[in-house]
Write a protein that holds these residues in place. Structure first.
Motif, mmCIF file in Angstrom:
data_model
loop_
_atom_site.group_PDB
_atom_site.id
_atom_site.type_symbol
_atom_site.label_atom_id
_atom_site.label_comp_id
_atom_site.label_asym_id
_atom_site.label_seq_id
_atom_site.Cartn_x
_atom_site.Cartn_y
_atom_site.Cartn_z
ATOM 1 N N PRO A 77 51.974 46.499 17.309
ATOM 2 C CA PRO A 77 53.069 47.474 17.355
ATOM 3 C C PRO A 77 54.419 46.758 17.307
ATOM 4 C CG PRO A 77 51.461 47.930 19.076
ATOM 5 C CD PRO A 77 51.092 46.598 18.487
ATOM 6 N N ASN A 78 55.400 47.412 16.733
ATOM 7 C CA ASN A 78 56.747 46.857 16.623
ATOM 8 C C ASN A 78 56.764 45.479 15.954
ATOM 9 O OD1 ASN A 78 57.691 49.147 17.790
ATOM 10 N ND2 ASN A 78 58.435 48.210 19.676
ATOM 11 N N GLY A 93 56.331 51.297 16.730
ATOM 12 C CA GLY A 93 55.484 51.757 17.821
ATOM 13 C C GLY A 93 54.020 51.553 17.462
ATOM 14 N N MET A 94 53.171 52.511 17.875
ATOM 15 C CA MET A 94 51.721 52.335 17.733
ATOM 16 C C MET A 94 51.203 52.766 16.354
ATOM 17 S SD MET A 94 51.042 51.245 20.825
ATOM 18 C CE MET A 94 49.454 51.617 21.551
ATOM 19 N N MET A 161 63.627 48.595 17.995
ATOM 20 C CA MET A 161 64.245 49.915 17.876
ATOM 21 C C MET A 161 65.179 50.062 19.065
ATOM 22 S SD MET A 161 61.161 52.279 16.430
ATOM 23 C CE MET A 161 59.830 51.436 17.275
ATOM 24 N N ILE B 8 56.437 50.192 25.442
ATOM 25 C CA ILE B 8 56.283 49.684 24.077
ATOM 26 C C ILE B 8 57.434 48.773 23.669
ATOM 27 C CG2 ILE B 8 56.092 50.337 21.638
ATOM 28 C CD1 ILE B 8 53.673 51.115 23.227
ATOM 29 N N ASN B 9 58.648 49.158 24.000
ATOM 30 C CA ASN B 9 59.821 48.455 23.473
ATOM 31 C C ASN B 9 60.471 47.479 24.449
ATOM 32 O OD1 ASN B 9 60.373 49.842 20.708
ATOM 33 N ND2 ASN B 9 59.863 51.493 22.122
ATOM 34 N N SER B 60 63.204 55.020 19.578
ATOM 35 C CA SER B 60 61.856 54.975 19.023
ATOM 36 C C SER B 60 61.082 56.258 19.306
ATOM 37 C CB SER B 60 61.078 53.785 19.620
ATOM 38 O OG SER B 60 60.949 53.946 21.026
ATOM 39 N N LEU B 80 52.327 54.417 29.494
ATOM 40 C CA LEU B 80 52.110 55.524 28.571
ATOM 41 C C LEU B 80 51.187 56.555 29.192
ATOM 42 C CD1 LEU B 80 51.548 53.566 25.238
ATOM 43 C CD2 LEU B 80 53.631 54.746 25.966
#
Lengths: 221, 85
Positions: A77-78, A93-94, A161, B8-9, B60, B80
């Motif tokens: 991801p990313n 992302g995913m 992002m 995630i980020n 995102s 998540l």
């Protein structure tokens, strides 16, 4: 020159500064802003690469669907990869992907012409797409974004992002013979604001906007 | 600068996020009483403490859950949906 079939989302912001126009991929774009373009690029130059064709897709079946079209996808991801033909593939992302062709490429058109399979959802992409290059490029990002662009490694092929001057952007770093450069994508409707703000800051740093003629190979790869 | 960590980020300024409220399981609208439904629709729990909240990383559009101590304004962990192990 025939009538353009596509218009850059940055056209209104660039119209009064442009001195020469061109139509790569059928999009009305600025070939040159003035005699200072090359000098801007050396210091910190901002170019408009919105003309490059791109397409997006998301969903649990997206990676397999892209593979069936002959498009490679990053594992993590990313992250991003460059296919042997130069196509950029970003994994956002995913399960979301952004595919951007090099000039003359056909992956985006093929994606748009192919019916999505189960678990695949097309994402319309009307991005403003920019490139920031030059020795003060990192300084420009430091003045406009809280994210540290120094952590964006071309080798690690990381996608960030984040928010730049209040606009949600996707960013990657690329290596070139002329040094490091950053590619940015944002929603086209915010493009004029992002462009104008970055150009203003770049001018304070001794740079500014750069047309496609001076960008040369940077606009092609 | 306040910070929040997206699963995630990564860690980013809080300005990149929006808060979408405490996670509150909805009662079954077909079987619950009117009072119970009205309580769910109109009332919120303002008592300080550790709460599970919806947050979104807007650049995102990543939605995730943050466990936050609203008394001490400390984020304990983020994950998540479905990763609550």
């Amino acid at each position: 020159m025939s009538a353009p079939v596509r218009v850059s989302p940055l056209l209104d912001a660039q119209r009064s500064q442009a001195s020469k126009w061109t139509q790569p991929e059928g999009m009305q774009s600025v070939a040159a802003f003035g005699p200072g373009d090359a000098a801007h690029l050396h210091q910190v130059g901002i170019g408009d690469l919105s003309f490059r064709r791109r397409a997006g897709v998301k969903g649990t079946g997206a990676a397999a669907w892209l593979k069936s079209l002959g498009i490679e996808t990053p594992e993590r991801p990313n992250s991003w990869l460059r296919m042997p033909d130069g196509t950029l593939v970003l994994r956002l992302g995913m399960t979301e992907f952004l595919v951007e062709d090099v000039p003359g490429g056909g992956h985006a058109a093929r994606m748009q012409a192919t019916a999505p399979s189960h678990g695949v959802y097309p994402v319309p992409r009307f991005d403003a797409s920019l490139v920031i290059a030059g020795r003060e490029a990192l300084e420009l990002t430091r003045q406009t974004c809280a994210f540290d662009f120094a952590t964006l490694s071309p080798q690690a092929q990381t996608v960030a992002m984040t928010s730049m001057v209040g606009v949600g952007i996707t960013a990657i770093a690329l290596n070139g013979s002329d040094g490091l450069r950053y590619r940015l994508w944002c929603d086209g409707t915010y493009g004029s604001y992002l462009w104008s703000t970055l150009v203003e800051v770049a001018r304070d740093l001794g740079g500014g906007e750069v047309g496609l003629d001076a960008l040369g190979r940077i606009a092609q790869v | 600068m306040k910070l929040m960590t997206c699963p995630i980020n990564g860690t980013r300024p809080i300005s990149e996020f929006v808060y979408w409220g405490e996670i509150r399981p909805a009662p079954d609208a077909n079987t619950c009483t009117d009072d119970r439904w009205a309580d769910y629709v109109f009332n919120r729990n303002g008592a300080p403490g550790v709460k599970k909240e919806w947050w979104c990383h807007t650049p995102s559009n990543t939605w995730f859950i943050a466990e936050r101590d609203t008394e001490k304004d400390k984020v304990l962990r983020t994950y998540l949906h479905g990763d609550d192990k």
